[in-house]
Design a protein around this motif. Structure first.
Motif, mmCIF file in Angstrom:
data_model
loop_
_atom_site.group_PDB
_atom_site.id
_atom_site.type_symbol
_atom_site.label_atom_id
_atom_site.label_comp_id
_atom_site.label_asym_id
_atom_site.label_seq_id
_atom_site.Cartn_x
_atom_site.Cartn_y
_atom_site.Cartn_z
ATOM 1 N N TRP A 25 0.790 -1.254 -0.029
ATOM 2 C CA TRP A 25 -0.056 -0.069 -0.117
ATOM 3 C C TRP A 25 0.839 1.443 -0.249
ATOM 4 O O TRP A 25 0.313 2.324 -0.508
ATOM 5 C CB TRP A 25 -0.880 0.033 1.215
ATOM 6 C CG TRP A 25 -1.773 1.219 1.265
ATOM 7 C CD1 TRP A 25 -1.867 2.156 2.264
ATOM 8 C CD2 TRP A 25 -2.745 1.631 0.379
ATOM 9 N NE1 TRP A 25 -2.614 3.296 1.987
ATOM 10 C CE2 TRP A 25 -3.214 2.870 0.808
ATOM 11 C CE3 TRP A 25 -3.267 1.287 -0.754
ATOM 12 C CZ2 TRP A 25 -4.350 3.414 0.179
ATOM 13 C CZ3 TRP A 25 -4.112 1.862 -1.453
ATOM 14 C CH2 TRP A 25 -4.805 3.312 -0.927
ATOM 15 N N GLN A 39 -11.120 0.258 -4.200
ATOM 16 C CA GLN A 39 -10.879 -1.089 -3.585
ATOM 17 C C GLN A 39 -12.336 -2.067 -3.918
ATOM 18 O O GLN A 39 -13.229 -1.695 -4.170
ATOM 19 C CB GLN A 39 -11.322 -0.718 -1.997
ATOM 20 C CG GLN A 39 -11.292 -2.085 -1.222
ATOM 21 C CD GLN A 39 -11.343 -1.869 0.372
ATOM 22 O OE1 GLN A 39 -11.604 -0.472 0.602
ATOM 23 N NE2 GLN A 39 -11.213 -2.579 1.195
ATOM 24 N N VAL A 73 -11.152 3.988 -2.016
ATOM 25 C CA VAL A 73 -10.636 3.760 -0.569
ATOM 26 C C VAL A 73 -10.978 4.570 0.466
ATOM 27 O O VAL A 73 -10.685 6.086 0.129
ATOM 28 C CB VAL A 73 -9.193 3.228 -0.660
ATOM 29 C CG1 VAL A 73 -8.653 2.913 0.780
ATOM 30 C CG2 VAL A 73 -9.034 2.249 -1.742
ATOM 31 N N GLU A 74 -11.511 4.427 1.409
ATOM 32 C CA GLU A 74 -11.813 5.299 2.607
ATOM 33 C C GLU A 74 -10.716 5.527 3.288
ATOM 34 O O GLU A 74 -9.705 4.870 3.453
ATOM 35 C CB GLU A 74 -12.898 4.761 3.412
ATOM 36 C CG GLU A 74 -14.364 4.394 2.890
ATOM 37 C CD GLU A 74 -14.954 5.742 2.590
ATOM 38 O OE1 GLU A 74 -14.738 6.718 2.987
ATOM 39 O OE2 GLU A 74 -15.838 5.466 1.632
ATOM 40 N N ASP A 76 -9.812 6.103 6.596
ATOM 41 C CA ASP A 76 -9.703 5.304 7.682
ATOM 42 C C ASP A 76 -9.001 3.889 7.159
ATOM 43 O O ASP A 76 -7.971 3.032 7.755
ATOM 44 C CB ASP A 76 -10.740 5.052 8.622
ATOM 45 C CG ASP A 76 -11.900 4.279 7.746
ATOM 46 O OD1 ASP A 76 -12.099 4.591 6.548
ATOM 47 O OD2 ASP A 76 -12.791 3.763 8.690
ATOM 48 N N GLN A 77 -9.605 3.303 6.153
ATOM 49 C CA GLN A 77 -8.765 2.192 5.591
ATOM 50 C C GLN A 77 -7.608 2.588 5.023
ATOM 51 O O GLN A 77 -6.641 1.657 5.057
ATOM 52 C CB GLN A 77 -9.858 1.490 4.355
ATOM 53 C CG GLN A 77 -9.160 0.134 3.723
ATOM 54 C CD GLN A 77 -9.242 -0.747 4.845
ATOM 55 O OE1 GLN A 77 -10.333 -1.472 5.113
ATOM 56 N NE2 GLN A 77 -7.976 -1.156 5.290
ATOM 57 N N TRP A 81 -4.166 0.620 6.327
ATOM 58 C CA TRP A 81 -3.210 -0.189 5.286
ATOM 59 C C TRP A 81 -1.999 0.428 5.398
ATOM 60 O O TRP A 81 -0.768 -0.298 5.545
ATOM 61 C CB TRP A 81 -3.781 -0.346 3.953
ATOM 62 C CG TRP A 81 -4.841 -0.958 3.733
ATOM 63 C CD1 TRP A 81 -5.294 -2.138 4.446
ATOM 64 C CD2 TRP A 81 -5.720 -0.912 2.533
ATOM 65 N NE1 TRP A 81 -6.319 -2.840 4.013
ATOM 66 C CE2 TRP A 81 -6.513 -2.000 2.755
ATOM 67 C CE3 TRP A 81 -5.747 -0.176 1.419
ATOM 68 C CZ2 TRP A 81 -7.591 -2.216 1.558
ATOM 69 C CZ3 TRP A 81 -6.672 -0.475 0.444
ATOM 70 C CH2 TRP A 81 -7.713 -1.720 0.829
ATOM 71 N N ASP A 101 -7.604 -6.597 -0.804
ATOM 72 C CA ASP A 101 -7.038 -7.221 0.407
ATOM 73 C C ASP A 101 -7.734 -8.422 0.618
ATOM 74 O O ASP A 101 -8.779 -8.590 1.151
ATOM 75 C CB ASP A 101 -7.100 -6.155 1.491
ATOM 76 C CG ASP A 101 -6.487 -6.495 2.865
ATOM 77 O OD1 ASP A 101 -5.868 -7.567 2.949
ATOM 78 O OD2 ASP A 101 -6.612 -5.962 3.565
ATOM 79 N N ALA A 104 -8.952 -9.590 4.223
ATOM 80 C CA ALA A 104 -10.065 -8.767 4.804
ATOM 81 C C ALA A 104 -11.177 -9.696 4.739
ATOM 82 O O ALA A 104 -11.358 -10.623 4.312
ATOM 83 C CB ALA A 104 -10.490 -7.730 3.851
#
Length: 104
Positions: A25, A39, A73-74, A76-77, A81, A101, A104
């Motif tokens: 990442w 994502q 992709v948020e 927080d994600q 990562w 991922d 996940a």
């Protein structure tokens, strides 16, 4: 017009598969900052999603977006990562970088 329309589906899928790789990442930060990373849910097949993008299968892509199985992709994600130095499966279907991922 998308040049991939002239390619046999099996050949295109093989090409996408060959271009899929595991990447950190951390190496995707500039693409994330540009808003170019999507994502893909672990429930989906990354190759199938990439194929849908490559063949401009808008109804299928729209369905995945609506179901929350595909999206940007948020923050927080992205932060999680980054902190965990997560390795992701990725493939480029310009202008997008599709990431998944599998843990996940």
């Amino acid at each position: 017009m998308n040049e991939n329309f002239d390619v046999e589906p099996d050949v295109l899928k093989a090409k996408i598969t060959a271009e899929t790789a595991v990447i950190s990442w951390l190496e995707l930060q500039k693409f994330y900052a540009a808003g170019d990373v999507l994502q893909v849910s672990a429930a989906l097949d990354l190759i199938d999603v990439a194929f849908a993008f490559a063949t401009d299968a808008k109804p299928q892509v729209a369905a995945w977006l609506a179901q929350g199985q595909l999206g940007r992709v948020e923050a927080d994600q992205a932060q999680a990562w980054y902190q965990q130095q997560t390795m992701l499966w990725a493939v480029v279907i310009s202008p997008w970088v599709l990431v998944q991922d599998k843990a996940a």
